[in-house]
Design an enzyme around this catalytic site. Structure first.
Site, PDB file in Angstrom:
ATOM      1  N   ASP A 115      24.946  59.238  57.182  1.00  0.00           N
ATOM      2  CA  ASP A 115      25.541  58.513  58.186  1.00  0.00           C
ATOM      3  C   ASP A 115      26.871  59.100  58.772  1.00  0.00           C
ATOM      4  O   ASP A 115      27.082  59.062  59.876  1.00  0.00           O
ATOM      5  CB  ASP A 115      26.131  57.104  57.775  1.00  0.00           C
ATOM      6  CG  ASP A 115      24.863  56.258  57.237  1.00  0.00           C
ATOM      7  OD1 ASP A 115      23.755  56.388  57.813  1.00  0.00           O
ATOM      8  OD2 ASP A 115      24.922  55.335  56.296  1.00  0.00           O
ATOM      9  N   ASP A 120      23.393  53.816  49.950  1.00  0.00           N
ATOM     10  CA  ASP A 120      24.716  53.850  50.627  1.00  0.00           C
ATOM     11  C   ASP A 120      25.728  53.882  49.351  1.00  0.00           C
ATOM     12  O   ASP A 120      25.348  53.217  48.252  1.00  0.00           O
ATOM     13  CB  ASP A 120      24.802  52.676  51.692  1.00  0.00           C
ATOM     14  CG  ASP A 120      24.346  52.957  53.036  1.00  0.00           C
ATOM     15  OD1 ASP A 120      23.690  54.057  53.384  1.00  0.00           O
ATOM     16  OD2 ASP A 120      23.818  51.885  53.584  1.00  0.00           O
TER      17      ASP A 120
END
Length: 189
Positions: A147, A133
């Protein structure tokens, strides 16, 4: 406008499967390229301020889901993501016959495959890998490109469902519309 609405001949379902898979591949490649760039150019935990006080590039490894929830259930997330990917491919292959659903489901598939790939092929082990991330918005989760594809596609899916847009391009319940057009009514209680 989709061919079904325009009154034209509907393209074959294989066209929509191919289009959906191509969109998924593009989303997957973008996601993986960004993750590789972050891994090669940043140290784990490093943060680069992009918009002061609002947006940073912050490199982390996430074993869980959004907001790092369920860190001890990485394998469960991997299994769920694999099931979602199989179901989306089924829908693209058998049910979808309009571009709007193809685009939304292709983006969803690409996002799911991006994070599933991390869980399967990244450290610490197959099925237990941590998701890379990097996008950090103040007072929100740190997320990645996959995402973003998942969230945007689910917003599109919700919008189409609220509008009653079916996978074949029809609007609402065609069976009840057909009965109403033929003069049939349901008995009143």
């Amino acid at each position: 406008m989709d061919a079904v609405q325009a009154g034209g001949k509907s393209p074959s379902p294989k066209k929509y499967l191919g289009m959906g898979l191509a969109i998924a591949l593009i989303a997957l490649v973008i996601d993986q390229v960004v993750k590789i760039l972050v891994e090669r150019n940043m140290r784990l935990g490093e943060s680069i301020e992009v918009i002061p006080g609002i947006f940073n590039i912050h490199y982390i490894l996430n074993p869980g889901a959004a907001f790092s929830i369920g860190e001890n259930f990485t394998i469960v997330f991997a299994i769920l993501q694999a099931a979602v990917a199989i179901f989306v491919i089924y829908l693209l292959a058998r049910k979808v016959s309009v571009r709007s659903w193809t685009i939304a489901l292709g983006c969803l598939l690409g996002g799911v495959l991006g994070n599933l790939g991390d869980r399967l092929f990244r450290e610490p082990a197959f099925g237990f890998g941590h998701v890379v991330d990097m996008f950090s918005v103040t007072h929100f989760a740190i997320f990645n490109v996959a995402d973003s594809f998942i969230v945007c596609s689910m917003i599109a899916v919700a919008f189409m469902l609220i509008r009653g847009r079916n996978l074949d391009g029809t609007i609402g319940d065609e069976t009840s519309k057909k009965k109403a057009a033929e003069g049939e009514t349901e008995p009143k209680e």
